[in-house]
Design a protein around this motif. Structure first.
Motif, short mmCIF file in Angstrom:
data_model
loop_
_atom_site.label_atom_id
_atom_site.label_comp_id
_atom_site.label_asym_id
_atom_site.label_seq_id
_atom_site.Cartn_x
_atom_site.Cartn_y
_atom_site.Cartn_z
N UNK A 220 -107.88 2.93 -15.68
CA UNK A 220 -108.33 1.74 -14.96
C UNK A 220 -108.03 0.49 -15.78
N UNK A 221 -108.07 -0.64 -15.14
CA UNK A 221 -107.84 -1.90 -15.85
C UNK A 221 -109.15 -2.49 -16.38
N UNK A 222 -110.25 -1.79 -16.12
CA UNK A 222 -111.56 -2.31 -16.48
C UNK A 222 -112.45 -1.21 -17.06
N UNK A 223 -113.41 -1.64 -17.89
CA UNK A 223 -114.49 -0.78 -18.37
C UNK A 223 -115.55 -0.72 -17.28
N UNK A 224 -115.98 0.49 -16.91
CA UNK A 224 -116.95 0.67 -15.84
C UNK A 224 -118.33 0.95 -16.42
N UNK A 225 -119.31 0.15 -16.04
CA UNK A 225 -120.68 0.29 -16.56
C UNK A 225 -121.40 1.40 -15.79
N UNK A 226 -121.05 2.61 -16.11
CA UNK A 226 -121.46 3.79 -15.34
C UNK A 226 -122.97 3.97 -15.28
N UNK B 88 -126.66 3.09 -10.28
CA UNK B 88 -127.76 3.14 -9.32
C UNK B 88 -128.13 1.77 -8.80
N UNK B 89 -127.85 0.71 -9.57
CA UNK B 89 -128.18 -0.65 -9.13
C UNK B 89 -127.36 -1.08 -7.93
N UNK B 90 -126.18 -0.49 -7.76
CA UNK B 90 -125.32 -0.81 -6.64
C UNK B 90 -125.97 -0.41 -5.31
N UNK B 91 -126.91 0.51 -5.34
CA UNK B 91 -127.62 0.89 -4.12
C UNK B 91 -128.47 -0.26 -3.62
N UNK B 92 -129.09 -0.98 -4.53
CA UNK B 92 -130.02 -2.05 -4.18
C UNK B 92 -129.30 -3.33 -3.80
N UNK B 93 -128.28 -3.68 -4.55
CA UNK B 93 -127.51 -4.89 -4.27
C UNK B 93 -126.17 -4.79 -4.98
N UNK B 94 -125.16 -5.46 -4.44
CA UNK B 94 -123.85 -5.44 -5.12
C UNK B 94 -123.98 -5.91 -6.56
N UNK B 95 -123.41 -5.16 -7.48
CA UNK B 95 -123.54 -5.46 -8.91
C UNK B 95 -122.16 -5.52 -9.54
N UNK B 96 -122.01 -6.36 -10.54
CA UNK B 96 -120.74 -6.49 -11.24
C UNK B 96 -120.70 -5.44 -12.36
N UNK B 97 -120.06 -4.31 -12.08
CA UNK B 97 -120.05 -3.19 -13.01
C UNK B 97 -118.71 -3.02 -13.71
N UNK B 98 -117.76 -3.92 -13.47
CA UNK B 98 -116.41 -3.77 -14.02
C UNK B 98 -116.08 -4.94 -14.96
N UNK B 99 -115.70 -4.60 -16.18
CA UNK B 99 -115.33 -5.63 -17.17
C UNK B 99 -113.88 -5.40 -17.59
#
Length: 378
Positions: free
Chosen positions: A40-46, A50-61
């Motif tokens: 991938x081109x980004x680090x994924x905050x794995x 679970x936070x993505x369930x509640x609201x869109x979250x920025x998990x890619x750096x």
């Protein structure tokens, strides 16, 4: 010039990159070249999925934020290690390419265990699945506007399962006004067997305050017809079933022809060298690492990966200088768990004593650990 190649940009990979830049600083670009490779081109905050369930979250750096100008990033998929030639074979933009190395570090990490579609429900394993769960929750809320009770079962009671249950319970209570019946299903006899029973009991008590019921010692057979079916227990109703079944070492490890254990972790010595190799190392979730004094096996957690990365950075510098090396040391006992949007619980064991921090301070510490894991400065 010596070339160090890091294969994998998960938590251990980015922290190793940080450590090597610190250890070799003035040598980089002159005597040392460092290359980070990831599909991938980004680090994924794995751990925050679970936070993505509640609201869109920025998990890619983007990896460029970690590499800067001093080190190189290559987006490519690892295919094999050509040990005799000191080459890493990757697939880059649809073409095979060899990346030569003097030192290679395998930091391919882990993958979320996927549950067969035949078992029903949704596995929380990527952003798409988290968004699917969110959509399903909203659909059920609309369907049951008169009933105002939502039954959610979360299968798998590790830290991810606990944080997922707490996050959803807190969100439903604060934002929707719906009553919820959230059940956390644990196949073990108690929560978090890696922690003392007192710590596990505190976590369960805090979950109870959020309205979450923990079902202990139950193995789920499947989710069907709006019910969670168990092997030896009566079924329970569930409008939504979420699976959080833990992690497995990256399956690619088995294809690289290194010696692995039964779980697929590559076996390393106390200096993180892969068994039988001098210039190839492994760390993090894809490695079986033991403390040579205590025999304890390193866990698959961010804090252990960070500690290993810092230690391996020093070991590699010592290797290049021909000095006596450090060895792996078991990470101190420390666990953080979030319990909703603001609160959390921290357990540590300094000097053999159980020490707890709960409430909002526990939540702040948990958020700090997430930022530290992905090297985010706020």
């Amino acid at each position: 010039m010596k070339t160090i190649v890091i294969a994998g940009g998960g938590y251990s990979g980015i922290h190793l990159l940080k450590g090597l830049k610190k250890e070799f600083k003035n040598m980089i670009g002159k005597e040392i070249q460092i290359i980070l490779i990831d599909r991938n081109r980004y680090h994924f905050r794995k751990v925050l999925l679970f936070k993505e369930i509640i609201q869109p979250s920025d998990l890619e750096i983007p990896y460029e934020e970690y590499c800067g100008e001093s080190t190189e990033f290559i987006q490519g998929e690892v295919l094999s290690v050509q040990k005799d030639e000191n080459n890493l074979l990757i697939l880059r933009e649809g073409k095979h390419e060899c990346v030569p190395y003097d030192y290679l570090i395998i930091a391919l990490g882990s993958e979320i265990r996927e549950v067969s579609a035949e078992l029903g429900g949704i596995s929380l394993r990527n952003i798409e699945s988290a968004q699917m769960i969110r959509k399903q929750i909203f659909e059920k809320l609309n369907e049951q506007s008169g009933k105002r009770l939502l039954n959610i079962s979360i299968v798998g009671a590790g830290i991810t399962g606990i944080e997922t249950a707490a996050s959803i319970a807190d969100w439903l209570s604060r934002e929707t006004g719906f009553l919820h019946n959230i059940v956390l299903i644990n196949s073990e006899d108690r929560l978090l067997p890696q922690l003392p029973e007192t710590a596990a009991n505190k976590v369960e008590k805090q979950l109870g305050k959020l309205g979450i019921r923990v079902e202990q010692g139950k193995r789920v057979e499947r989710y069907a017809n709006g019910q969670i079916e168990f092997k030896n227990h009566p079924a329970i109703p569930a409008d939504i079933c979420i699976w959080t079944n833990g992690m497995i070492p990256n399956p690619l490890i088995r294809k690289l022809e290194f010696k692995t254990d039964c779980k697929g972790s590559v076996i390393v010595n106390s200096f993180y060298q892969i068994e039988g190799e001098i210039n190839i190392y492994a760390l993090g979730d894809n490695a079986l690492i033991r403390d040579r004094k205590t025999g304890e096996v390193a866990g698959m957690t961010c804090k252990e990966a960070i500690d290993q990365a810092g230690r391996l950075s020093k070991i590699m510098k010592q290797d290049l200088k021909g000095k006596q090396k450090l060895s792996h040391k078991h990470h101190f006992d420390f666990y953080c768990i979030s319990l909703g949007s603001e609160k959390g619980i921290v357990w540590m064991k300094p000097l053999g004593l159980n020490f707890f921090i709960t409430g909002r301070l526990g939540g702040k510490i948990r958020k700090l650990t997430w930022d530290l894991a992905s090297i985010i400065r706020r």
